[in-house]
Enzyme design. Structure first.
Site, PDB file in Angstrom:
ATOM      1  N   GLU A 157       0.861  -1.198   0.000  1.00  8.32           N
ATOM      2  CA  GLU A 157       0.000   0.000   0.000  1.00  8.32           C
ATOM      3  C   GLU A 157       0.893   1.243   0.000  1.00  8.32           C
ATOM      4  O   GLU A 157       1.950   1.255   0.642  1.00  8.32           O
ATOM      5  CB  GLU A 157      -0.837  -0.005   1.296  1.00  8.32           C
ATOM      6  N   ASN A 180      -6.955   6.128  -1.840  1.00  8.26           N
ATOM      7  CA  ASN A 180      -5.866   5.211  -1.525  1.00  8.26           C
ATOM      8  C   ASN A 180      -6.090   4.024  -2.472  1.00  8.26           C
ATOM      9  O   ASN A 180      -7.023   3.241  -2.285  1.00  8.26           O
ATOM     10  CB  ASN A 180      -5.967   4.794  -0.046  1.00  8.26           C
ATOM     11  N   LYS A 192      -9.465   1.977  -1.919  1.00  7.41           N
ATOM     12  CA  LYS A 192      -9.686   1.449  -0.560  1.00  7.41           C
ATOM     13  C   LYS A 192     -11.074   1.805  -0.015  1.00  7.41           C
ATOM     14  O   LYS A 192     -11.468   2.981  -0.007  1.00  7.41           O
ATOM     15  CB  LYS A 192      -8.596   2.004   0.355  1.00  7.41           C
ATOM     16  N   GLU A 236      -6.280   8.838   7.634  1.00  5.58           N
ATOM     17  CA  GLU A 236      -6.800   8.398   6.333  1.00  5.58           C
ATOM     18  C   GLU A 236      -8.200   8.942   6.078  1.00  5.58           C
ATOM     19  O   GLU A 236      -8.572   9.188   4.938  1.00  5.58           O
ATOM     20  CB  GLU A 236      -6.802   6.871   6.262  1.00  5.58           C
ATOM     21  N   CYS A 279      -4.823  -2.839   3.073  1.00  3.67           N
ATOM     22  CA  CYS A 279      -4.507  -2.733   4.495  1.00  3.67           C
ATOM     23  C   CYS A 279      -5.693  -2.986   5.418  1.00  3.67           C
ATOM     24  O   CYS A 279      -6.055  -4.113   5.679  1.00  3.67           O
ATOM     25  CB  CYS A 279      -3.841  -1.400   4.790  1.00  3.67           C
ATOM     26  N   ASN A 320       0.313  -0.837   5.443  1.00  4.67           N
ATOM     27  CA  ASN A 320       1.208  -0.034   6.302  1.00  4.67           C
ATOM     28  C   ASN A 320       0.576  -0.120   7.674  1.00  4.67           C
ATOM     29  O   ASN A 320      -0.423   0.564   7.945  1.00  4.67           O
ATOM     30  CB  ASN A 320       1.220   1.440   5.904  1.00  4.67           C
TER      31      ASN A 320
HETATM   32  N1  CDT Z   1      -2.935   1.588   6.500  1.00  3.78           N
HETATM   33  C1  CDT Z   1      -3.849   1.029   7.303  1.00  3.78           C
HETATM   34  O1  CDT Z   1      -4.990   0.817   6.911  1.00  3.78           O
HETATM   35  N2  CDT Z   1      -3.458   0.780   8.551  1.00  3.78           N
HETATM   36  C2  CDT Z   1      -4.370   0.291   9.550  1.00  3.78           C
HETATM   37  C3  CDT Z   1      -4.010   0.849  10.868  1.00  3.78           C
HETATM   38  C4  CDT Z   1      -5.125   0.736  11.812  1.00  3.78           C
HETATM   39  S1  CDT Z   1      -4.944   1.742  13.164  1.00  3.78           S
HETATM   40  C5  CDT Z   1      -5.512   3.237  12.745  1.00  3.78           C
HETATM   41  C6  CDT Z   1      -4.413  -1.220   9.656  1.00  3.78           C
HETATM   42  O2  CDT Z   1      -5.534  -1.743   9.777  1.00  3.78           O
HETATM   43  O3  CDT Z   1      -3.370  -1.873   9.666  1.00  3.78           O
END
Ligand code: CDT
Length: 325
Positions: free
Chosen positions: A47, A107, A124, A143, A168, A193
């Protein structure tokens, strides 16, 4: 009948704020070449693979961060990746921030065939974090401020099978895999990420790796599909990101993993024919599913405890926690 697609999970290490697109693309090209040498048909990048994970910072004016977004794909900086992939005859999946001509911010992920042509795009759906500046956090997860939500999960024909994408946070939601599974998805590509530290509940920090695998493995098994989870990992601008990229078989078994938090390739021969072992037996959706019993899933967003259950709990003796005597 076996249909082998050799897939490379191309994890990247951190990308810092000052790293240029050209420098990052050079790293991606190096992984692409490594994948070609290993016999890969398809390389899966993470991502937001072209930039640092910028939603960790607040900007009063969102437009200040527009330089992290791509307005064309390929553009001048990403063209070398497409050219090298076509020269090597290897396809790839790439996550990046997309700014549309209408001014929408997504995204996004794309999948590109062996000739360098984009054959699928996904935006996304599940945007995690918050939309407002929360200075109490060690770092932000904005985000919901920087991105518009995507409209849904599609599938695409490619590499001899049915391909799907998620990004993600999508991987934590069972609906993601099921909507892909209902369209016959045989291989889902999921870049991520994932900060190790989760500010709203730090007790989850030590479980990040476990939760990642739990979601990828159950999604694969319950839908009879390959799942390729690929991280941007390591310490990025002082924020630790989870690695542990993995390729999961339709059985739910882990077939390949990354062991570092840097640029690393994990390769597995993914037999798309194996999906039928699950899709046509235990998870034969057409034979066993009961959509008439699942209406709540699309009719309702949040939790609603039925009023009779609420009333019964209020009147229950179990509410009396009592006191030790
Ligand atoms: N990039 C991404 O979606 N990261 C989220 C972090 C969650 S905490 C705000 C994840 O689900 O890994």
């Amino acid at each position: 009948m076996s249909r082998i697609v050799t897939v490379g999970a191309a994890q990247t290490g951190p990308i810092q704020r000052d790293d240029t697109r050209a420098e990052v693309v050079e790293r991606l090209v190096a992984l692409l070449r490594q994948g070609a040498d290993a016999g890969c048909d398809l390389i899966v990048f993470p991502e937001l693979a072209l930039t640092t994970f910028f939603p960790r910072w607040w900007a009063d004016d969102r437009a200040e961060f527009d330089h992290f977004f791509e307005t064309e794909m390929p553009g001048p900086d990403t063209r070398p990746l497409f050219d090298e992939a076509a020269r090597l005859g290897v396809g790839f999946h790439l996550g990046y921030a997309e700014l549309t001509p209408e001014g929408q911010h997504f995204n996004t992920a794309i999948v590109v065939d062996r000739q360098g042509t984009i054959i699928g795009k996904y935006r996304k759906v599940h945007l995690p974090g918050h939309h407002d500046h929360q200075p109490w956090r060690e770092f932000q997860h904005l985000e919901r401020y920087y991105f518009d939500p995507g409209a849904g999960f599609g599938v695409f024909a490619g590499f001899g099978g049915v391909l799907g994408m998620a990004i993600c946070n999508d991987r934590r939601w069972s609906e993601t895999y099921r909507v892909l599974g209902l369209q016959g998805c045989e291989l889902a590509m999921i870049g991520y990420n994932t900060p190790i530290h989760y500010a709203p509940d730090p007790s989850q920090d030590v479980l990040q790796g476990f939760h990642n695998r739990l979601c990828l493995q159950s999604g694969a098994y319950q839908n009879g599909m390959w799942v390729v989870g690929v991280a941007k990992a390591g310490e990025e601008e002082g924020c630790d990101l989870l690695g542990e990229s993995a390729i999961i078989a339709p059985s739910g078994e882990v077939r390949a993993t990354c062991s570092t938090v840097g640029d690393e390739l994990a390769v597995a021969e993914c037999d798309l024919g194996l999906c039928a072992n699950y899709k046509d037996t235990l998870f034969d959706f057409g034979y066993y599913r009961r959509p008439e019993a699942y209406g709540t899933i699309t009719a309702q967003q949040g939790v609603v405890v039925p009023p009779d259950v609420v009333a019964a709990l209020e009147n229950s003796d179990d509410n009396d926690t009592g006191g030790a005597t």
